[in-house]
Design a protein around this motif. Structure first.
Motif, PDB file in Angstrom:
ATOM      1  N   TYR A  46      78.517  52.890 -13.370  1.00 19.88           N
ATOM      2  CA  TYR A  46      78.977  53.817 -13.661  1.00 19.88           C
ATOM      3  C   TYR A  46      80.364  54.367 -13.553  1.00 19.88           C
ATOM      4  O   TYR A  46      81.704  54.373 -12.778  1.00 19.88           O
ATOM      5  N   CYS A  50      83.955  54.621 -10.985  1.00 18.90           N
ATOM      6  CA  CYS A  50      85.229  55.384 -10.865  1.00 18.90           C
ATOM      7  C   CYS A  50      85.218  55.866  -9.931  1.00 18.90           C
ATOM      8  O   CYS A  50      86.766  55.809  -9.450  1.00 18.90           O
ATOM      9  N   VAL A  96      93.142  55.514 -16.832  1.00 20.99           N
ATOM     10  CA  VAL A  96      92.958  55.605 -17.797  1.00 20.99           C
ATOM     11  C   VAL A  96      90.840  55.691 -18.402  1.00 20.99           C
ATOM     12  O   VAL A  96      90.599  56.809 -18.963  1.00 20.99           O
ATOM     13  N   THR A  97      91.414  54.683 -17.715  1.00 16.34           N
ATOM     14  CA  THR A  97      89.160  53.927 -18.488  1.00 16.34           C
ATOM     15  C   THR A  97      88.320  55.183 -17.312  1.00 16.34           C
ATOM     16  O   THR A  97      87.280  55.144 -18.472  1.00 16.34           O
ATOM     17  N   ALA A  99      88.798  57.492 -16.288  1.00 15.89           N
ATOM     18  CA  ALA A  99      89.325  59.255 -16.480  1.00 15.89           C
ATOM     19  C   ALA A  99      88.547  59.688 -18.015  1.00 15.89           C
ATOM     20  O   ALA A  99      88.075  60.362 -18.774  1.00 15.89           O
ATOM     21  N   VAL A 100      87.926  58.322 -18.117  1.00 20.05           N
ATOM     22  CA  VAL A 100      87.255  58.332 -19.192  1.00 20.05           C
ATOM     23  C   VAL A 100      86.016  58.339 -19.509  1.00 20.05           C
ATOM     24  O   VAL A 100      85.045  59.142 -20.292  1.00 20.05           O
ATOM     25  N   ILE A 101      85.678  57.717 -18.709  1.00 18.45           N
ATOM     26  CA  ILE A 101      84.225  57.337 -18.349  1.00 18.45           C
ATOM     27  C   ILE A 101      83.747  57.960 -17.395  1.00 18.45           C
ATOM     28  O   ILE A 101      82.702  58.533 -18.022  1.00 18.45           O
ATOM     29  N   TYR A 102      84.387  58.773 -16.713  1.00 17.48           N
ATOM     30  CA  TYR A 102      83.616  60.240 -15.592  1.00 17.48           C
ATOM     31  C   TYR A 102      82.781  61.144 -16.819  1.00 17.48           C
ATOM     32  O   TYR A 102      82.074  61.480 -15.932  1.00 17.48           O
ATOM     33  N   LEU A 104      82.813  61.359 -19.598  1.00 19.10           N
ATOM     34  CA  LEU A 104      81.564  60.610 -20.648  1.00 19.10           C
ATOM     35  C   LEU A 104      80.409  60.588 -20.277  1.00 19.10           C
ATOM     36  O   LEU A 104      79.263  61.410 -21.062  1.00 19.10           O
ATOM     37  N   TYR A 105      79.779  60.253 -18.962  1.00 18.29           N
ATOM     38  CA  TYR A 105      78.819  59.872 -17.901  1.00 18.29           C
ATOM     39  C   TYR A 105      78.241  60.763 -17.498  1.00 18.29           C
ATOM     40  O   TYR A 105      77.193  60.966 -17.766  1.00 18.29           O
ATOM     41  N   SER A 126      87.481  65.399 -13.596  1.00 16.37           N
ATOM     42  CA  SER A 126      87.818  65.037 -14.852  1.00 16.37           C
ATOM     43  C   SER A 126      89.429  65.174 -15.423  1.00 16.37           C
ATOM     44  O   SER A 126      89.711  64.395 -15.477  1.00 16.37           O
ATOM     45  N   GLY A 130      92.808  63.009 -15.156  1.00 20.57           N
ATOM     46  CA  GLY A 130      92.974  62.348 -16.406  1.00 20.57           C
ATOM     47  C   GLY A 130      94.564  63.092 -15.842  1.00 20.57           C
ATOM     48  O   GLY A 130      95.560  62.635 -16.526  1.00 20.57           O
TER      49      GLY A 130
END
Length: 301
Positions: A46, A50, A96-97, A99-102, A104-105, A126, A130
């Motif tokens: 992941y 990113c 955007v993927t 920006a969500v994954i980083y 989140l994990y 983060s 965004g």
């Protein structure tokens, strides 16, 4: 010796609204991966994804700004308008993927066990991730085709949807290889063939548009794309019916998630992701078919 040409540098490349958006992309992208590389840190697939997104988008954005500022893009044997429009859409989806994954994990509110400094760097990264997504989305908004405007195909709704369709197909492929058990039935193998065929043809359409070679084909490219889109709708309809039946019907699969299924390694989870994004891509192809009736291809812009 006097020059008979125009100015050597195109200042509009950095002063126009699109140029400013690209400068912001460059700034936010550099800030994001610098924060992560310096103290934020990343790990596993992941985090690697990113970092790849941020560095890849940064490099291509630098390339685009340099080419437009120096007029070097006129020396390239590609359709520049199609290339920049396709990349902007792809970068929007990828950013955007990430920006969500980083967050989140890797982002947490407490300092333990990573320390407060690392936590703060990850939060800052983060935030910039965004902002990077917003900057790329702004370029897509600014360069998209307006009603009645003569523009590159990839800047139209149909062209932008081609990028989204390919991106969604990549998500489906990722779930397929994550122990989805698609080889269990011939019917689910048919679904994989549908995903693969539509992905390959969509990529070919994008490639011909970006390279500006559509006019060299011996068949009418515009009509062929519309016919293909119609065929893709029919193929995805079949997959949208077959996949849920052979994965979630009690006769072939499991209607509910097995209780003993490990998190992150459960075939049922992968099958659910594939089912959801099958319907997403079906909707995208239907919208694409509706818009493709009303456009004209311009390969040389």
């Amino acid at each position: 010796m006097e020059s008979t040409g125009g100015p050597y540098l195109n200042t509009a490349a950095v002063t126009s609204p699109v140029g400013i958006a690209r400068l912001l992309q460059m700034t936010f992208g550099c800030a994001t991966f610098s924060l992560v590389a310096h103290r934020g840190g990343f790990s596993a697939a992941y985090g690697t994804f990113c970092m790849f997104v941020w560095t890849f988008c940064f490099a291509i954005t630098i390339f685009i700004i340099t080419c437009e500022f120096t007029h070097l893009h006129s020396c390239l044997s590609i359709s520049w308008g199609n290339f920049t429009a396709a990349f902007a859409m792809l970068a929007t989806l990828m950013s955007v993927t990430a920006a969500v994954i980083y967050p989140l994990y890797f982002v947490q509110l407490g300092c333990y066990p990573i320390g407060c400094e690392v936590r703060d760097f990850r939060i800052a990264a983060s935030v910039f991730a965004g902002l990077l997504f917003i900057a790329y989305a702004a370029e897509v908004f600014l360069t998209r085709a307006k009603p009645g405007q003569v523009t590159s195909y990839m800047a139209t709704v149909s062209g932008l949807l081609k990028i989204v369709q390919a991106f969604v197909a990549c998500i489906i492929f990722g779930a397929l290889v994550n122990d989805s058990q698609y080889s269990k039935y011939v019917a689910t193998q048919w679904c994989v063939a549908v995903y693969s065929f539509c992905f390959v043809v969509t990529v070919v359409v994008v490639a011909f548009s970006v390279t500006g070679k559509t006019a060299l084909l011996w068949f009418p490219f515009e009509r062929s794309v519309v016919i293909y889109t119609f065929g893709a709708v029919l193929l995805y309809v079949s997959a949208a019916v077959i996949w849920p039946v052979f994965c979630f019907d009690s006769k072939y699969g499991s209607p509910q998630r097995p209780g003993l299924c490990a998190k992150g390694r459960c075939p049922w989870d992968s099958q659910l992701v594939i089912a959801i994004f099958t319907y997403v891509n079906l909707l995208l192809y239907v919208v694409d078919l509706a818009y493709s009736q009303r456009i004209r291809f311009v390969s040389h812009l």
